[in-house]
Design an enzyme around this catalytic site. Structure first.
Site, mmCIF file in Angstrom:
data_model
loop_
_atom_site.group_PDB
_atom_site.id
_atom_site.type_symbol
_atom_site.label_atom_id
_atom_site.label_comp_id
_atom_site.label_asym_id
_atom_site.label_seq_id
_atom_site.Cartn_x
_atom_site.Cartn_y
_atom_site.Cartn_z
ATOM 1 N N SER A 10 37.024 67.262 109.718
ATOM 2 C CA SER A 10 38.380 66.716 109.673
ATOM 3 C C SER A 10 39.160 67.020 108.410
ATOM 4 C CB SER A 10 38.342 65.200 109.887
ATOM 5 O OG SER A 10 38.012 64.904 111.219
ATOM 6 N N SER A 48 40.878 65.249 111.889
ATOM 7 C CA SER A 48 41.747 64.079 111.961
ATOM 8 C C SER A 48 42.715 63.943 110.787
ATOM 9 C CB SER A 48 40.892 62.807 112.030
ATOM 10 O OG SER A 48 40.092 62.679 110.857
ATOM 11 N N LYS A 70 45.168 59.917 102.877
ATOM 12 C CA LYS A 70 44.927 59.645 104.292
ATOM 13 C C LYS A 70 44.842 58.138 104.491
ATOM 14 C CE LYS A 70 41.687 60.994 108.019
ATOM 15 N NZ LYS A 70 40.502 61.812 108.329
#
Length: 490
Positions: free
Chosen positions: A179, A155, A80
């Site tokens: 997330s 997210s 990420k």
């Protein structure tokens, strides 16, 4: 090679170690797949072709020399883009950090590289991890491989989509309010949010520092266990990181659920849940009961306050953490350098997206003099009550089960108001408020073919219990083996 790409990270590591496939061949196969497919999916913000090939070649050289290699040696992974990577642009999905190349490596990234994992690139996300759909990325949309008209969750949407589409074997996401778990649910994966402090946050760009935690998104419980073994453990660079020894989490995956008690609570799953989701959760709990677990009704009376409590505390921390992005120290700078306050304002206005601005303003308001006691202090008191509810519950049960999300993945633009979007995390937020470990795994599909997630929560440092349940469930079912048709997987 296409068959190997669809297998688990554990299997890929085994094949590389026994030399039935080289790390370089595996790396090239993934890079070719990314180059072919990701322009449509949007899961990567940066692909490091040169760096990945160099890492893979180093693994092959070490194996050829008879040197010891780590448990993830040769396995292609994605990170990420909230995780700091030395020499690789790190943007947090925001315009304000465009072009920033960190001079240091985050602790989890360092551990992964040291054990031979091959970093393919940086993955898409909601800007600064603020979102539940990946629609708030300032760079581009990321789509759900099961249906390109739907969101992958957020997210960590890019982290989930890339694993689901087999554009990396396993990935790292971050979980501040769900997330990791919510995109895992939407994309049919295992997503594990470790106990707060189990994994170092050094090198994680902070959203809300008392909530944030790094964890894996994987195709199986065993893969998630393998990744956690590598990234967990003490770190002197993170004062909140636990010094507790790291167990061999894969051993837990060999155990069954016989004798375990699973708690079910109306406060986490008894309302606003779509019918197919509710049915799949009930069926999954029945499967676990048939496998030898006991089901018990419990109460968590304060979890109904989790959503407003979270959005007061997390936004307050965000308003403080994001003050550092001012046009002086990182990335974007706008305006006249001689007019300092004007430059601050212009930079932040141009650099931050609307969702980030909204959360900064909410948090700043909650921390203002005259409002602190009424909002921030009261929310901290409720947070304590929520944690106490869980503490009391774990005297009675080993694991608590609920839906991960009230719905399956929704269409782009379906959530018309911020409140509608925030409700997508209604079942995941309390885990972060209490600092607990949480896991989501696929337990079925709705009538449109979209995955459904079952959430399991454990007591602090009880990741083994969650992995034990998930692995035994996966031995009795095949939901986790199903792949989206995107990219010719099924």
């Amino acid at each position: 090679m296409s068959d190997l790409i669809s297998t688990s990270a554990c299997e890929q590591a085994r094949r590389v170690a026994e030399k039935s496939v080289s790390a370089a061949e595996l790396c090239d196969a993934y890079l070719a797949r990314i180059d072919t497919l990701d322009s449509e999916l949007g899961s990567y913000l940066l692909v490091d072709h040169e760096g990945a090939r160099a890492q893979a070649s180093a693994v092959d050289a070490a194996i050829a020399s008879g040197d010891a290699v780590g448990p993830l040696a040769g396995v292609p992974i994605g990170l990420k883009d909230l995780l700091v990577t030395k020499g690789l642009e790190t943007t947090a999905g925001s315009k304000i950090l465009k072009g920033w190349v960190p001079p240091y490596e985050g602790e989890v990234v360092r551990k992964l590289r040291n054990c031979g994992a091959v970093v393919l690139g940086k993955l898409n996300l909601d800007e600064f991890a603020m979102g539940s759909s990946n629609e708030h990325s300032a760079v581009k949309l990321c789509k759900n491989p099961w249906d390109l008209e739907r969101v992958p969750g957020g997210s960590s949407g890019g982290s989930a989509a890339a694993v689901s589409a087999s554009l990396c074997a396993i990935s790292l996401g971050t979980d501040t309010g769900g997330s990791i778990r919510q995109p895992a649910s939407f994309c049919g994966l295992v997503g594990l949010k470790p106990t707060y402090g189990r994994v170092s946050r050094h090198g994680l760009i902070a959203y809300a520092s008392s909530f944030d935690q790094i964890g894996p998104l994987a195709k199986s419980a065993e893969d998630a266990a393998l990744m956690l073994e590598v990234i967990a453990g003490a770190d002197v660079q993170d004062a909140t990181c636990s010094t507790a020894p790291v167990p061999r989490y894969r051993d837990a995956c060999a155990q069954n659920v016989k004798g375990l008690t699973i708690g079910i609570t109306e406060e986490m799953g008894g309302h606003d849940v779509d019918g197919p989701v509710s049915d799949a959760i009930s069926a999954a709990l029945a499967d676990l009961e048939n496998a030898g677990a006991k089901l018990k009704r419990i109460s968590l009376p304060h979890t109904k306050y989790a959503l407003p409590t979270y959005y007061l505390l997390a936004t307050a921390e965000a308003s403080s953490n994001l003050a550092r992005f001012d046009g002086v120290r990182y990335g974007l700078r706008c305006g006249d350098d001689e007019a300092l306050e004007e430059m601050y304002g212009m930079t932040r206005d141009a650099g931050f997206g609307p969702e980030v601005k909204t959360r900064i303003m909410l948090g700043t308001f909650a921390l203002r003099a005259g409002y602190y006691d009424a909002y921030y202090k009261k929310a901290q008191q409720v947070r304590t009550r929520i944690a106490e509810d869980f503490q009391n519950a774990f005297f009675e049960v080993d694991v608590i089960a609920s839906p991960t999300a009230p719905t399956t993945a929704f269409a782009f633009g379906a959530k018309k108001t911020p409140i509608d979007m925030y409700k997508a995390d209604v079942f995941t937020l309390s885990c972060n408020l209490a600092g607990l470990p949480g896991l989501s795994m696929n337990c079925g599909f709705d009538n449109t073919g979209m995955p459904i997630g079952l959430q399991l929560l454990g007591a602090p440092m009880q990741e083994e219990m969650l992995l034990r349940c998930a692995a035994d469930y996966q031995r009795h079912t095949d939901w986790h083996t199903r792949r989206p048709s995107f990219g010719g997987q099924s």
